[in-house]
Design an enzyme around this catalytic site. Sequence first.
Site, PDB file in Angstrom:
ATOM      1  N   TYR A   1      11.020  -2.724   2.057  1.00  0.00           N
ATOM      2  CA  TYR A   1      10.291  -2.003   3.107  1.00  0.00           C
ATOM      3  C   TYR A   1      11.294  -1.241   3.977  1.00  0.00           C
ATOM      4  CZ  TYR A   1       7.177  -1.348   7.147  1.00  0.00           C
ATOM      5  OH  TYR A   1       6.429  -0.804   8.176  1.00  0.00           O
TER       6      TYR A   1
ATOM      7  N   GLU B   1       2.451   8.114  10.282  1.00  0.00           N
ATOM      8  CA  GLU B   1       1.354   8.759  11.019  1.00  0.00           C
ATOM      9  C   GLU B   1       0.355   9.389  10.041  1.00  0.00           C
ATOM     10  OE1 GLU B   1       4.545   9.235  11.604  1.00  0.00           O
ATOM     11  OE2 GLU B   1       4.674   8.056  13.463  1.00  0.00           O
TER      12      GLU B   1
ATOM     13  N   THR C   1       0.840  -1.207   0.000  1.00  0.00           N
ATOM     14  CA  THR C   1       0.000   0.000   0.000  1.00  0.00           C
ATOM     15  C   THR C   1       0.872   1.254   0.000  1.00  0.00           C
ATOM     16  OG1 THR C   1      -1.393  -1.326   1.458  1.00  0.00           O
ATOM     17  CG2 THR C   1      -1.982   0.994   1.216  1.00  0.00           C
TER      18      THR C   1
ATOM     19  N   HIS D   1      -0.777  -9.526  -5.800  1.00  0.00           N
ATOM     20  CA  HIS D   1       0.048 -10.338  -4.893  1.00  0.00           C
ATOM     21  C   HIS D   1       0.360 -11.696  -5.529  1.00  0.00           C
ATOM     22  CE1 HIS D   1      -0.083  -7.701  -1.526  1.00  0.00           C
ATOM     23  NE2 HIS D   1      -1.331  -7.915  -1.170  1.00  0.00           N
TER      24      HIS D   1
ATOM     25  N   ARG E   1      10.173  -7.542   2.070  1.00  0.00           N
ATOM     26  CA  ARG E   1      10.282  -7.122   3.481  1.00  0.00           C
ATOM     27  C   ARG E   1      10.965  -8.211   4.270  1.00  0.00           C
ATOM     28  NH1 ARG E   1       5.246  -5.268   7.502  1.00  0.00           N
ATOM     29  NH2 ARG E   1       6.586  -4.182   8.993  1.00  0.00           N
TER      30      ARG E   1
HETATM   31  P1  A3P Z   1       2.714  -3.796  10.057  1.00  0.00           P
HETATM   32  O1  A3P Z   1       1.579  -4.778  10.156  1.00  0.00           O
HETATM   33  O2  A3P Z   1       4.034  -4.406  10.446  1.00  0.00           O
HETATM   34  O3  A3P Z   1       2.472  -2.518  10.771  1.00  0.00           O
HETATM   35  P2  A3P Z   1       0.750  -4.224   2.821  1.00  0.00           P
HETATM   36  O4  A3P Z   1       0.307  -2.898   2.334  1.00  0.00           O
HETATM   37  O5  A3P Z   1       1.632  -4.951   1.888  1.00  0.00           O
HETATM   38  O6  A3P Z   1      -0.420  -5.047   3.295  1.00  0.00           O
HETATM   39  O7  A3P Z   1       1.700  -3.984   4.083  1.00  0.00           O
HETATM   40  C1  A3P Z   1       1.150  -3.600   5.315  1.00  0.00           C
HETATM   41  C2  A3P Z   1       2.294  -3.246   6.244  1.00  0.00           C
HETATM   42  O8  A3P Z   1       2.890  -1.996   5.811  1.00  0.00           O
HETATM   43  C3  A3P Z   1       1.795  -3.023   7.659  1.00  0.00           C
HETATM   44  O9  A3P Z   1       2.874  -3.425   8.494  1.00  0.00           O
HETATM   45  C4  A3P Z   1       1.575  -1.514   7.659  1.00  0.00           C
HETATM   46  O10 A3P Z   1       1.491  -0.937   8.933  1.00  0.00           O
HETATM   47  C5  A3P Z   1       2.829  -1.070   6.898  1.00  0.00           C
HETATM   48  N1  A3P Z   1       2.726   0.309   6.392  1.00  0.00           N
HETATM   49  C6  A3P Z   1       1.760   0.850   5.633  1.00  0.00           C
HETATM   50  N2  A3P Z   1       2.004   2.153   5.408  1.00  0.00           N
HETATM   51  C7  A3P Z   1       3.162   2.446   6.049  1.00  0.00           C
HETATM   52  C8  A3P Z   1       3.940   3.643   6.220  1.00  0.00           C
HETATM   53  N3  A3P Z   1       3.574   4.804   5.672  1.00  0.00           N
HETATM   54  N4  A3P Z   1       5.068   3.558   6.956  1.00  0.00           N
HETATM   55  C9  A3P Z   1       5.465   2.384   7.504  1.00  0.00           C
HETATM   56  N5  A3P Z   1       4.765   1.227   7.393  1.00  0.00           N
HETATM   57  C10 A3P Z   1       3.622   1.259   6.673  1.00  0.00           C
END
Ligand code: A3P
Length: 297
Positions: free
Chosen positions: A196, A233, A52, A112, A134
């Site tokens: 990541y 945030e 995302t 995915h 990641r």
């Molecule tokens: P965590 O569950 O470890 O917090 P995806 O989009 O592939 O499903 O990945 C989700 C992961 O990316 C989650 O990890 C989410 O919190 C993290 N994530 C999404 N936006 C983020 C941001 N701006 N900075 C850091 N982590 C982010």
Amino acid sequence: NIPSHPLPSNVLSKFNNIIMPRAYEQFIESIWNINVYEDDTWVITYPKCGTTWTQEAVWQICNDVDIEGIGSTPLRQRFPFVEIQAVGAVAHKENPFEFISEMKRPRFIKSHLPICFLPKQLWTVQPKIVYVAREPKDAAISFYHHYYNLYRYRGSKENFLDLFLSGLVEHGSYWDHIEQFHLLKPHYPNIMFVTYENMKHHMPRTLNELCVFLNKTLSGKQMEKLVSHLQFENMKENPGINPSHLKETVQRHRPGSEYTFIRRGITDSHKDEMPKEYIEKFNEMTKGRFHELGLYH
Ligand code: A3P
């Protein structure tokens, strides 16, 4: 010694020996034949690797950091998730890929899928593909929360981690998914490999690398704005990116839940969330699988 899978059998299915959502059954073979265009941009990842986040970065870079304009509309409309759109279409008895063939170009598409299911034209037309990896322990922990909240997985964390290590979670083995793309990368200049960890700790540098790959130039002001927009945030507070409908789904079966899709957003989350013996098992697996690739060991 295969661990048992506590998810109901109507949720998951095995295609090509890879566990995938059963809802994909009706289109998984035809996805192979969808049209790909040279001006497409695809973000492809194993789940929970920062998809995302990277999608938002890529879309904003390609659209001159239009945060207040079209960029404020939901990410899933600007950058659809091909498999999930197809599930929705099938549920409405529609052609699963009509939406994608009707998308305005240049298209931005998330997937995915492991390589064996992806459209074959990706390898002949060669659009831009950003692949995100990641750290495996952090990806597994994040996936555990995803299973717990969205799939209502109620097995133990240890059982989930055994499934993950055995490649028995949906989308199959994390190590296979990443290894396959990493091995293809030297042969396909249209693939960029992002991590990541680099997004987290070297965001401006990673965004500059993405700009070069995507043939886009941002001004200093645009870059500054984008870096701030992509901070954890800010993304967490952004309803277009951190969708509330998922929170509502979780709250229906667990009232009062604090769940949000964008969860912790840190590296090394496994340190206080993964049992010690699994840290060792994961390290051993990663060393065995990724040593020669020079990844995460
Ligand atoms: P965590 O569950 O470890 O917090 P995806 O989009 O592939 O499903 O990945 C989700 C992961 O990316 C989650 O990890 C989410 O919190 C993290 N994530 C999404 N936006 C983020 C941001 N701006 N900075 C850091 N982590 C982010």
